[in-house]
Each structure stands twice: as C-alpha cells, then as structure tokens.
Design an enzyme around this catalytic site. Sequence first.
Site, PDB file in Angstrom:
ATOM      1  N   TYR A  28     -29.001  -1.369 -11.487  1.00 16.44           N
ATOM      2  CA  TYR A  28     -27.916  -2.083 -10.798  1.00 16.44           C
ATOM      3  C   TYR A  28     -27.316  -1.187  -9.713  1.00 16.44           C
ATOM      4  CZ  TYR A  28     -23.371  -4.243  -9.964  1.00 16.44           C
ATOM      5  OH  TYR A  28     -22.255  -4.788  -9.361  1.00 16.44           O
ATOM      6  N   LYS A  55     -26.977  -1.761  -5.508  1.00 20.87           N
ATOM      7  CA  LYS A  55     -25.731  -1.702  -4.743  1.00 20.87           C
ATOM      8  C   LYS A  55     -25.742  -0.542  -3.744  1.00 20.87           C
ATOM      9  CE  LYS A  55     -23.680  -5.325  -6.307  1.00 20.87           C
ATOM     10  NZ  LYS A  55     -23.411  -6.463  -5.402  1.00 20.87           N
ATOM     11  N   ASP A  78     -30.302 -21.122  -3.133  1.00 19.31           N
ATOM     12  CA  ASP A  78     -30.916 -20.110  -3.993  1.00 19.31           C
ATOM     13  C   ASP A  78     -31.313 -18.953  -3.082  1.00 19.31           C
ATOM     14  OD1 ASP A  78     -32.458 -18.485  -5.583  1.00 19.31           O
ATOM     15  OD2 ASP A  78     -33.857 -20.058  -6.217  1.00 19.31           O
TER      16      ASP A  78
END
Length: 283
Positions: free
Chosen positions: A134, A138, A41
């Site tokens: 998002y 990135k 994880d």
Amino acid sequence: GIGGALALEFHRAGFRVFAGARRAETIAPLVALGIESVSLDVTSDESIAAAVAHISELTDGKLDMLVNNAGAAAHVPALDLDIDGVVRNMFEVNVFGVMRMIKAFSGLLIKAEGCIVNIGSIAPIVPLVFSSAYNATKAALHAYGDCLRIELAPFNVQVTTVITGGVKSNIVREADPQLPKGSLYEPIREFWLKRVQQSQNKPMETELYARGVVKALMKHRKPIWFWYGAFAKLAWWIYHFTGKSWRDLVMARWFGFNKLKVIAAQQKKARQWQEMKRKAGLA
C-alpha cells in the site's frame, strides 16, 4: 467514506459535482442531494472513456477539477503478500487507475485550466509498517504527482497531492483480520493488529477532513502537497526533520520488531542446539 464527503462538500461550495462509482447504489444518497452520478471503474479504459464522453457532453468539454480518490488497501507483512492478486489490484486502483483517469480527462482539464487532486497518504512518509505494498502505491502516486505538476504547468493545470492522515474511512473492511498460517510475524500478532487498526485510532471525522481539503482547493494558488488528517502534522515534522534511521528505530519499538528480533534469536539458538545434539547423536 472520504469520496462521498468530498463530493458533498464540493456540492455545498457551489460546484457541479459528478461522483463516479462502479455500483450506482453506493452513491444513491449523494444523487438524492443533487449530485450527478457517473458509472466508473478506474481499472477499465472503456468505462473511463464512457465517463469522459458523458461529462464532456454536459460541460462543453471542460472540467475544472478532477479528484482521484478511489483506493484499495491491505495491511499485510511484505513476506505474506499475495503479489499477483491483492498487490496487483492495489496498483491497478491506486496508481494505474489514477494515471488512466488523468490521461483520459487531460483535454477537459487543459481546456478549463483546471486542477488535478490526488489523494495520497502519510503511510509511506512515516513509513507505517505492515503496509509495504500500500505504501508503495501511495509513494508512487506522490512521485507521479510531482512530475505531473511540472509537465502540466505550461497548460495552467495545477496538481495537488493531499497527504492524508487518519480519517474515518471504509477503505479497510476486514472485520476479523488474520495473518496467513505460518507467518513469521505470528509472535507479534498483537502489534500487527495494532497497525491494522492504526488509521482508525482517533481518526479525523470525514466531514471535517472534507471541509479542510475543499477549503484549501478553493484558493486560486492551490497547495502542492496539502497535509491533512489525524497525525498529518506529526508526519510533516517527521518528513522534514528526521532521518530514516531514526524512523526505523521508532517503528521497530512501536510495532514489536525489537521483540521479534529477540524471539528470532532465541529460535535460531534453539535450532543450533538441536543441530549440535543431532550431530553428537550421529557421532
């Protein structure tokens, strides 16, 4: 998904592959083909430390390549984002998880003079709208990789960022995506849905993507940024040969913002007219 396809392609190329996942059943098909599984994880320091200890014991403390592929995504207008829930989780997985993994595995990578591979995206390059959070994760990953590459060069550890275009993936799992009630973007909902489905519009096959990435990473001198996937070449051209103003105009046209501007102006005019009538009535 992309992670499974990459693991399988590395396995076919002769690598000893460790595939990490939170749930063992998700990588059971890979294990059946001879790939070794690791409980992992990326949001847990304890889980990562256990994975490092396990792999180190099996590889004499060396790791030739670390591929950071775990990812989460949400395509929601910036004003509709759940900051403390969805956004925080995306940063935990897409950015902080990568940082945790690299820091924890750095000793193994330095000993092997290996390579770190971070799976980036064309989304913040274009930039693709309705994905601000998002895109931010990135873009952070791209910037992090650029600094990391310089900092690890003295130890002969290479760093590659894969600027990924459209690829068949299960990262976006919503079967019936909906805008939040009261969203300012409801008038252009069809354009928002178009964006949500954009990455799966004529995407590159996952297996083809994996073959191209692994082929590039098999080179002695690995690429700094490797652009691959549907629309990746177009994104490369946009990145190198256009300005931000031009990109803004294109995005506004493609995704309905010109239409929304007209609607917003009409709504503003209607409110002003109602206010004038109200004042006239009060007078």
